[in-house]
Design a protein around this motif. Structure first.
Motif, PDB file in Angstrom:
ATOM      1  N   THR A 350       0.838  -1.188   0.000  1.00 32.88           N
ATOM      2  CA  THR A 350       0.000   0.000   0.000  1.00 32.88           C
ATOM      3  C   THR A 350       0.869   1.232   0.000  1.00 32.88           C
ATOM      4  OG1 THR A 350      -1.596  -1.201   1.314  1.00 32.88           O
ATOM      5  CG2 THR A 350      -1.841   1.189   1.228  1.00 32.88           C
ATOM      6  N   PRO A 351       0.670   2.206  -0.960  1.00 33.68           N
ATOM      7  CA  PRO A 351       1.441   3.444  -0.930  1.00 33.68           C
ATOM      8  C   PRO A 351       1.272   4.132   0.419  1.00 33.68           C
ATOM      9  CG  PRO A 351       0.232   3.239  -2.987  1.00 33.68           C
ATOM     10  CD  PRO A 351      -0.239   2.143  -2.089  1.00 33.68           C
ATOM     11  N   LYS A 352       2.344   4.808   0.856  1.00 31.31           N
ATOM     12  CA  LYS A 352       2.327   5.458   2.155  1.00 31.31           C
ATOM     13  C   LYS A 352       1.197   6.469   2.248  1.00 31.31           C
ATOM     14  CE  LYS A 352       7.267   4.907   3.021  1.00 31.31           C
ATOM     15  NZ  LYS A 352       8.544   5.605   3.267  1.00 31.31           N
ATOM     16  N   GLY A 353       0.599   6.547   3.412  1.00 33.79           N
ATOM     17  CA  GLY A 353      -0.431   7.545   3.643  1.00 33.79           C
ATOM     18  C   GLY A 353      -1.811   7.105   3.230  1.00 33.79           C
ATOM     19  N   ILE A 354      -1.965   5.886   2.691  1.00 29.14           N
ATOM     20  CA  ILE A 354      -3.269   5.408   2.247  1.00 29.14           C
ATOM     21  C   ILE A 354      -3.701   4.256   3.155  1.00 29.14           C
ATOM     22  CG2 ILE A 354      -4.569   4.408   0.342  1.00 29.14           C
ATOM     23  CD1 ILE A 354      -2.594   5.686  -1.552  1.00 29.14           C
ATOM     24  N   ALA A 355      -4.705   4.472   3.934  1.00 26.75           N
ATOM     25  CA  ALA A 355      -5.180   3.445   4.859  1.00 26.75           C
ATOM     26  C   ALA A 355      -6.143   2.511   4.158  1.00 26.75           C
ATOM     27  CB  ALA A 355      -5.862   4.095   6.059  1.00 26.75           C
ATOM     28  N   ASN A 392      -7.960   6.424  -3.327  1.00 23.97           N
ATOM     29  CA  ASN A 392      -6.620   6.190  -3.860  1.00 23.97           C
ATOM     30  C   ASN A 392      -6.183   4.731  -3.711  1.00 23.97           C
ATOM     31  OD1 ASN A 392      -6.158   8.792  -4.734  1.00 23.97           O
ATOM     32  ND2 ASN A 392      -5.351   9.461  -2.768  1.00 23.97           N
ATOM     33  N   HIS A 393      -7.129   3.828  -3.680  1.00 24.99           N
ATOM     34  CA  HIS A 393      -6.823   2.400  -3.573  1.00 24.99           C
ATOM     35  C   HIS A 393      -6.378   1.905  -4.952  1.00 24.99           C
ATOM     36  CE1 HIS A 393      -7.312  -1.902  -3.047  1.00 24.99           C
ATOM     37  NE2 HIS A 393      -7.569  -1.733  -1.753  1.00 24.99           N
ATOM     38  N   PHE A 394      -5.084   1.602  -5.078  1.00 19.81           N
ATOM     39  CA  PHE A 394      -4.531   1.233  -6.381  1.00 19.81           C
ATOM     40  C   PHE A 394      -5.231   0.007  -6.970  1.00 19.81           C
ATOM     41  CE2 PHE A 394      -1.794  -1.348  -9.017  1.00 19.81           C
ATOM     42  CZ  PHE A 394      -1.320  -0.436  -9.947  1.00 19.81           C
ATOM     43  N   GLY A 395      -5.414  -1.033  -6.148  1.00 20.88           N
ATOM     44  CA  GLY A 395      -6.011  -2.265  -6.655  1.00 20.88           C
ATOM     45  C   GLY A 395      -7.396  -2.046  -7.218  1.00 20.88           C
ATOM     46  N   LEU A 396      -8.216  -1.245  -6.514  1.00 25.88           N
ATOM     47  CA  LEU A 396      -9.574  -0.970  -6.992  1.00 25.88           C
ATOM     48  C   LEU A 396      -9.554  -0.143  -8.271  1.00 25.88           C
ATOM     49  CD1 LEU A 396     -11.372  -0.241  -3.597  1.00 25.88           C
ATOM     50  CD2 LEU A 396     -11.860  -2.146  -5.158  1.00 25.88           C
ATOM     51  N   LEU A 397      -8.660   0.843  -8.352  1.00 28.30           N
ATOM     52  CA  LEU A 397      -8.576   1.676  -9.563  1.00 28.30           C
ATOM     53  C   LEU A 397      -8.184   0.832 -10.774  1.00 28.30           C
ATOM     54  CD1 LEU A 397      -6.814   4.848  -8.105  1.00 28.30           C
ATOM     55  CD2 LEU A 397      -9.096   4.783  -9.135  1.00 28.30           C
ATOM     56  N   HIS A 398      -7.195  -0.023 -10.596  1.00 31.32           N
ATOM     57  CA  HIS A 398      -6.758  -0.850 -11.723  1.00 31.32           C
ATOM     58  C   HIS A 398      -7.830  -1.856 -12.113  1.00 31.32           C
ATOM     59  CE1 HIS A 398      -4.199  -4.242 -13.459  1.00 31.32           C
ATOM     60  NE2 HIS A 398      -4.256  -3.294 -14.380  1.00 31.32           N
ATOM     61  N   LEU A 399      -8.463  -2.454 -11.121  1.00 31.27           N
ATOM     62  CA  LEU A 399      -9.534  -3.410 -11.403  1.00 31.27           C
ATOM     63  C   LEU A 399     -10.699  -2.731 -12.124  1.00 31.27           C
ATOM     64  CD1 LEU A 399     -10.667  -6.261 -11.103  1.00 31.27           C
ATOM     65  CD2 LEU A 399     -11.567  -5.592  -8.862  1.00 31.27           C
ATOM     66  N   LEU A 400     -11.056  -1.523 -11.694  1.00 31.06           N
ATOM     67  CA  LEU A 400     -12.144  -0.801 -12.351  1.00 31.06           C
ATOM     68  C   LEU A 400     -11.765  -0.460 -13.794  1.00 31.06           C
ATOM     69  CD1 LEU A 400     -14.936   0.451 -12.136  1.00 31.06           C
ATOM     70  CD2 LEU A 400     -13.878   2.535 -11.208  1.00 31.06           C
ATOM     71  N   CYS A 416      -9.292   5.710 -15.349  1.00 32.15           N
ATOM     72  CA  CYS A 416      -8.914   4.906 -14.187  1.00 32.15           C
ATOM     73  C   CYS A 416      -7.442   4.511 -14.242  1.00 32.15           C
ATOM     74  CB  CYS A 416      -9.787   3.662 -14.101  1.00 32.15           C
ATOM     75  SG  CYS A 416     -11.501   3.996 -13.643  1.00 32.15           S
ATOM     76  N   CYS A 417      -6.952   4.197 -15.436  1.00 31.35           N
ATOM     77  CA  CYS A 417      -5.531   3.861 -15.580  1.00 31.35           C
ATOM     78  C   CYS A 417      -4.653   5.021 -15.126  1.00 31.35           C
ATOM     79  CB  CYS A 417      -5.206   3.512 -17.036  1.00 31.35           C
ATOM     80  SG  CYS A 417      -5.708   1.864 -17.547  1.00 31.35           S
ATOM     81  N   ARG A 418      -4.984   6.206 -15.582  1.00 31.10           N
ATOM     82  CA  ARG A 418      -4.161   7.370 -15.241  1.00 31.10           C
ATOM     83  C   ARG A 418      -4.235   7.671 -13.743  1.00 31.10           C
ATOM     84  NH1 ARG A 418      -2.049   9.345 -19.790  1.00 31.10           N
ATOM     85  NH2 ARG A 418      -3.173   9.082 -21.763  1.00 31.10           N
ATOM     86  N   GLN A 419      -5.394   7.467 -13.128  1.00 29.91           N
ATOM     87  CA  GLN A 419      -5.496   7.641 -11.681  1.00 29.91           C
ATOM     88  C   GLN A 419      -4.625   6.615 -10.953  1.00 29.91           C
ATOM     89  OE1 GLN A 419     -10.123   8.023 -11.645  1.00 29.91           O
ATOM     90  NE2 GLN A 419      -9.401   8.807  -9.686  1.00 29.91           N
ATOM     91  N   ALA A 420      -4.667   5.381 -11.411  1.00 33.42           N
ATOM     92  CA  ALA A 420      -3.845   4.339 -10.793  1.00 33.42           C
ATOM     93  C   ALA A 420      -2.363   4.657 -10.943  1.00 33.42           C
ATOM     94  CB  ALA A 420      -4.166   2.982 -11.419  1.00 33.42           C
ATOM     95  N   MET A 421      -1.976   5.199 -12.088  1.00 40.32           N
ATOM     96  CA  MET A 421      -0.578   5.555 -12.319  1.00 40.32           C
ATOM     97  C   MET A 421      -0.124   6.670 -11.386  1.00 40.32           C
ATOM     98  SD  MET A 421      -0.875   5.234 -16.468  1.00 40.32           S
ATOM     99  CE  MET A 421       0.506   6.305 -16.869  1.00 40.32           C
ATOM    100  N   GLN A 422      -1.041   7.575 -11.024  1.00 38.19           N
ATOM    101  CA  GLN A 422      -0.692   8.637 -10.086  1.00 38.19           C
ATOM    102  C   GLN A 422      -0.482   8.077  -8.685  1.00 38.19           C
ATOM    103  OE1 GLN A 422      -3.775  11.589 -10.362  1.00 38.19           O
ATOM    104  NE2 GLN A 422      -3.068  12.386 -12.326  1.00 38.19           N
ATOM    105  N   VAL A 423      -1.251   7.050  -8.327  1.00 37.01           N
ATOM    106  CA  VAL A 423      -1.117   6.450  -7.003  1.00 37.01           C
ATOM    107  C   VAL A 423       0.172   5.638  -6.902  1.00 37.01           C
ATOM    108  CG1 VAL A 423      -2.133   4.798  -5.381  1.00 37.01           C
ATOM    109  CG2 VAL A 423      -3.597   6.411  -6.622  1.00 37.01           C
TER     110      VAL A 423
END
Length: 526
Positions: A350-355, A392-400, A416-423
């Motif tokens: 999990t990227p830092k700062g994301i619970a 900012n949940h990477f797994g959910l963004l990529h899955l979506l 969604c890809c671009r959002q995941a890339m930012q995370v």
């Protein structure tokens, strides 16, 4: 005019020694064609006399080498090529170098293998936008290439529309003047750049001759693809010695093998690897900086041994380059399924700062299971519910993104890809998916750059190599297409025959080996 394999091998070895260019055996037919043409040009009775001319160090021989190189190299460039690396230069590297510049020393930049000059001119435009007060004496920009004809075009600074495909069209009015159906760079930018014909293999540097010394920045992209690993390693050492302490070396995303990158950060080169969201660059450290950066990212995987991968979540399988023992039918027609590719998002930290809350993880598991059963709309609904709790949940963004892609909503998938890339900018999965989406829409240029980044992040990504091969084939760049497919073939041969490859799930590794061998065989017959 007979050219047997032994004679072609002698030509190939001589060309490699003289220029560093590696001509693989599958390209010997093209080499033979060029040799016949050059032999007839001189009126020689056979290719052996032409070989003797090249081997003899005379003025006539040197002039012929220049002509032969034009036929052997493929120069292709455009302004602001690779948006990610350009952003890194403009926002981070160039401002840092400008801030550190001594008042009595110019900022020194070298574009090595600059082809027709778009790259060094791009750097000159960037510097002008960053420092309007930087006079000519405050910056030295050198563009070099082995191709004299390309350098002639560079010095003229006149370009057609194809050179502007990566540039903001508003800059045309600022930096160019219309000349019939083309555009010429304004004189103040042309004067910023000096061009020189340099053979990176034969010419010595660093040194005062040619002013190849104390560089703050060396950009050498899309050059190493022509050289073997040993030659590239030697070049990296020479580049390292040509940099000032603290200076940077930027290469293309997928040009350096893991072995060469390891060699560059050890031994004589002494470079360190610095990772940014946009790209990875090398730096010659100051003595005090040498211990601040790792010599090589621990996440790199040698090409020869892609590891098996075990997923912890339902619906997620091994990343590309991983394999499983399950039997897979090979009776169906090859159909790429890119939406299931990339590394498993469940295995990423999990990227830092994301619970992550238990509710979110539960929704993620449900959405993954639904996706694995082909219920894409239901999977998307679960993923959206999870993102409302953790945007900012990477797994959910990529899955979506994968759900949207399978449902045919490319625009939503791209977002969604671009959002995941930012995370998580270091995960290859959303880059690969986005590349495939753009490729389907005919945007081969950006797709190609993304696929190169995928390979840099994951050197075992077989589908990325294969898709790059297809793109280069469409562009008529057969040598690069062959190189990409050969890399994929080597990776496939390292796997068990019954291994399955993500995105090519209907084919075993052994069946894909036969397919890629067929592609290379078709090229060999051209």
């Amino acid at each position: 005019m007979t050219l047997d394999s032994a004679l072609l091998e002698r030509f190939s070895q001589l060309i490699a020694r003289h220029t560093g260019l590696i001509i693989p055996e599958p390209d010997y037919l093209l080499l033979a064609k060029q040799i016949r043409l050059r032999t007839r040009r001189f009126g020689f009775s056979g290719p052996e006399l032409y070989l003797s001319l090249l081997e003899t160090p005379t003025h006539e021989s040197e002039m012929e080498w220049r002509e032969l190189v034009l036929e052997l190299t493929i120069g292709e460039s455009y302004f602001f090529r690779d948006a990610g690396q350009m952003a890194l230069l403009k926002r981070t590297l160039l401002p840092e170098l400008l801030a550190k510049r001594s008042p009595n020393k110019p900022l020194r930049i070298w574009s090595a293998g600059c082809s027709t000059g778009e790259e060094p001119y791009t750097l000159a435009m960037m510097l002008e936008s960053l420092s309007l007060t930087l006079d000519k004496s405050g910056v030295f920009i050198l563009g070099s290439d082995i191709n004299g004809t390309a350098l002639k075009t560079a010095r003229q600074g006149i370009y057609g529309p194809w050179s502007f495909r990566g540039m903001d069209k508003d800059l045309l009015d600022v930096y160019f003047q219309r000349v019939k159906e083309e555009w010429q760079l304004v004189e103040r930018i042309r004067k910023r750049v000096k061009f020189s014909r340099i053979n990176l293999i034969r010419d010595g540097f660093p040194g005062i001759v040619g002013d190849l010394r104390e560089m703050d920045l060396i950009v050498c992209r899309n050059v190493f693809i022509y050289f073997d690993q040993e030659t590239v390693a030697r070049l990296m050492t020479k580049f390292a010695q040509t940099l000032r302490p603290g200076g940077y070396l930027m290469t293309g995303h997928a040009e350096l093998s893991p072995e060469v990158r390891q060699a560059a950060t050890r031994g004589e080169s002494g470079l360190v690897l610095k990772t940014f969201p946009e790209s990875v660059v090398f730096q010659r450290p100051l003595e005090s900086l040498a211990a601040d950066f790792p010599s090589f990212p621990s996440s790199e995987v040698p090409l020869a041994s892609p590891p098996p991968f075990k997923s912890e979540k339902a619906g997620f399988k091994g990343g590309v380059g991983s394999w499983s023992k399950k039997p897979v039918s090979t009776s169906k027609k090859t159909t790429a399924q890119p939406w299931k590719g990339g590394r498993s998002t469940s295995a990423k930290p999990t990227p830092k700062g994301i619970a992550k809350s238990p509710d979110v993880e539960g929704l993620f598991a449900e959405a993954s299971d639904l996706f694995g059963r082909g219920a894409y709309a239901e999977s998307a609904a679960r993923a959206k519910r999870g993102l409302k709790q953790s945007s900012n949940h990477f797994g959910l963004l990529h899955l979506l993104a994968r759900c949207h892609a399978n449902l045919g909503d490319r625009r939503a998938a791209e977002g969604c890809c671009r959002q995941a890339m930012q995370v998580d900018g270091f995960n290859a999965a959303p880059l690969y998916l986005l590349a495939h989406i753009l490729e389907e829409q005919g945007q081969d240029g950006e797709a190609r750059e993304l696929l190169n980044k995928v390979i840099y992040l994951d050197p075992t990504h077989i589908p990325a190599f294969l898709e790059l091969g297809a793109i280069y084939q469409r562009r008529g760049d057969l040598p690069r297409a062959q190189k990409m497919r050969q890399s994929a073939l080597e990776l496939l041969r390292s796997l068990p025959d019954d291994a399955s490859i993500e995105t090519y799930e209907e084919w075993t590794a052994g069946a894909l080996v036969a397919q890629v061998e067929g592609m290379l065989g078709e090229k060999n017959r051209e």
